[in-house]
Design an enzyme around this catalytic site. Sequence first.
Site, PDB file in Angstrom:
ATOM      1  N   GLU A 154       0.801  -1.227   0.000  1.00 39.48           N
ATOM      2  CA  GLU A 154       0.000   0.000   0.000  1.00 39.48           C
ATOM      3  C   GLU A 154       0.835   1.279   0.000  1.00 39.48           C
ATOM      4  OE1 GLU A 154      -2.812  -0.599   3.194  1.00 39.48           O
ATOM      5  OE2 GLU A 154      -3.506  -2.496   2.338  1.00 39.48           O
ATOM      6  N   ASN A 195       2.318  -4.339  -3.498  1.00 36.91           N
ATOM      7  CA  ASN A 195       0.923  -4.777  -3.341  1.00 36.91           C
ATOM      8  C   ASN A 195       0.071  -3.576  -2.936  1.00 36.91           C
ATOM      9  OD1 ASN A 195      -0.904  -7.109  -3.050  1.00 36.91           O
ATOM     10  ND2 ASN A 195      -0.887  -6.663  -0.840  1.00 36.91           N
ATOM     11  N   HIS A 231     -10.176  -6.192  -2.772  1.00 34.52           N
ATOM     12  CA  HIS A 231     -11.243  -6.162  -1.763  1.00 34.52           C
ATOM     13  C   HIS A 231     -12.449  -5.548  -2.461  1.00 34.52           C
ATOM     14  CE1 HIS A 231      -8.699  -7.522   1.461  1.00 34.52           C
ATOM     15  NE2 HIS A 231      -7.801  -6.592   1.171  1.00 34.52           N
ATOM     16  N   GLU A 259      -5.666 -10.504  -2.208  1.00 33.44           N
ATOM     17  CA  GLU A 259      -6.491 -10.427  -0.981  1.00 33.44           C
ATOM     18  C   GLU A 259      -7.972 -10.432  -1.338  1.00 33.44           C
ATOM     19  OE1 GLU A 259      -5.279  -7.234   1.641  1.00 33.44           O
ATOM     20  OE2 GLU A 259      -3.152  -7.553   1.235  1.00 33.44           O
ATOM     21  N   ASP A 261     -11.726 -10.606  -1.602  1.00 32.70           N
ATOM     22  CA  ASP A 261     -12.994 -10.890  -0.927  1.00 32.70           C
ATOM     23  C   ASP A 261     -14.054 -10.015  -1.585  1.00 32.70           C
ATOM     24  OD1 ASP A 261     -12.342  -8.430   0.347  1.00 32.70           O
ATOM     25  OD2 ASP A 261     -11.762  -9.431   2.213  1.00 32.70           O
TER      26      ASP A 261
END
Length: 448
Positions: A154, A195, A231, A259, A261
């Site tokens: 990030e 990332n 996400h 990641e 979801d």
Amino acid sequence: MLRRLIAAAFLAAALTTLPATGASAADAPLRDLADARGIYLGTAVTGGRLTGGYADVAGAQFGSVTPGNEMKWGSVEPTRGTFDWTGADRVVAFAEAHGQRVRGHTLVWHSQLPSWVTDGTWTADRLRTLLTDHVTAEAGRYKGRIDHWDVVNEPLADDGTLRRSVFGATLGESYIADAFRAARAADPAARLYVNDYSTDAVGAKSDGMYALVKRLLAQGVPVDGVGFQAHLVLGQVPASLETNLRRFADLGVDVAITELDIRMTLPATDAKLARQKADYASVVRSCLAVTRCAGVTVWGFTDSDSWIPDFFPGQGAATPYDENLVPKPAYAGIAGTLAPVTPPAPGVCSVTYAVTSQWTGGFTAQVTVRNTGTAPLNGWTVRWTQPAGQRVTQAWNTALTQTGADVTASHLAYNATVPPGGSTAFGFNGVRSGGNPPPTALTCTPGG
Ligand code: 9MR
């Protein structure tokens, strides 16, 4: 590319390992389906939960694990100079016991830092040393045991510029290069990733990431891959996800969904779960479509182990398994997308042979190849035996050879393809010394 070719070669082998009774590809573990398609399917895990049913599913279904929190700076070095590797070791040991890869997460991040880092007052030089020492210590401890490291997590603000974190504000962009170089030196075998979140679609933030990666590569910084956290919100898988992954891959780096979801407003309904199934499938499809996409990691595989309800009140049900470890439709969406690609059914051909004219010492014959299948015939080979010493002297619309009594006739480029129900013909002139009985052992084989 090679990875994909090897995977394709092992596809058949993978399928023979499916459980016997009434099983289909859909019953195979996700990790096997993914392997056979040349990607990995991973999950974030909580180290402290790796027992019982949770461990069984994590170990059986996923080919890669990411420690959800155990490798973060605040977890491994809560006090300056005092390391606690307990949680991280547990996840790595679990992975090794289950033949899984490890995605190390994460060496440098502005969040979940120990308070001694955030509360300290550091000169730029001191902070740079702290940072590279930390990278060296952690990447060095797990040297050779981590497949992918999220080296920097990030680094960008929402507009795609450098995040003004303690690192960005004090050191500027140079801290990113320093972190990657230290990680490479500490563990040369690990694939090193940058990332971030909200970089999944083509847009300002991913444009910023794209420009950053380009700059780093131009400086010779050892960036091997770019992670896209994904996400996502139900029904909002970015339409440009695949295009976006591909443009990064075209820079010469790997890409991965790190990641994943897909959250929804609770309660979950059948309609929402069906939508989620399609959304998961679409993300996995995007990775499969991009050769350099290494794999997909879900951020927790069960709704009982997801960060979403804590961070987005009223939302949840974001993972492929419910709280009781029962697979949700999303699971089937992933499995179905990873299911082996069945090769197209080969065409089926039949052949007829007719003497169209004959005279003393010679004859002309026509041979017709028919596609009696439902798929196109991509090439054909006709074989027969001449029972009475007949010899072919000249043939047309085919490549024909004769060895003794045995004749082989194959397609040429222009008549190789025969549509279902269609036919093509070739002919030849032959010589004979007596009668002209029809061929024996006349067969047609697709391909050739
Ligand atoms: O899953 C992690 C959760 O348990 C922590 O409370 C949270 C703290 O920020 O971090 C979660 O993981 C984050 C990941 O490390 C980086 N990308 C965003 C993830 C969700 O917040």
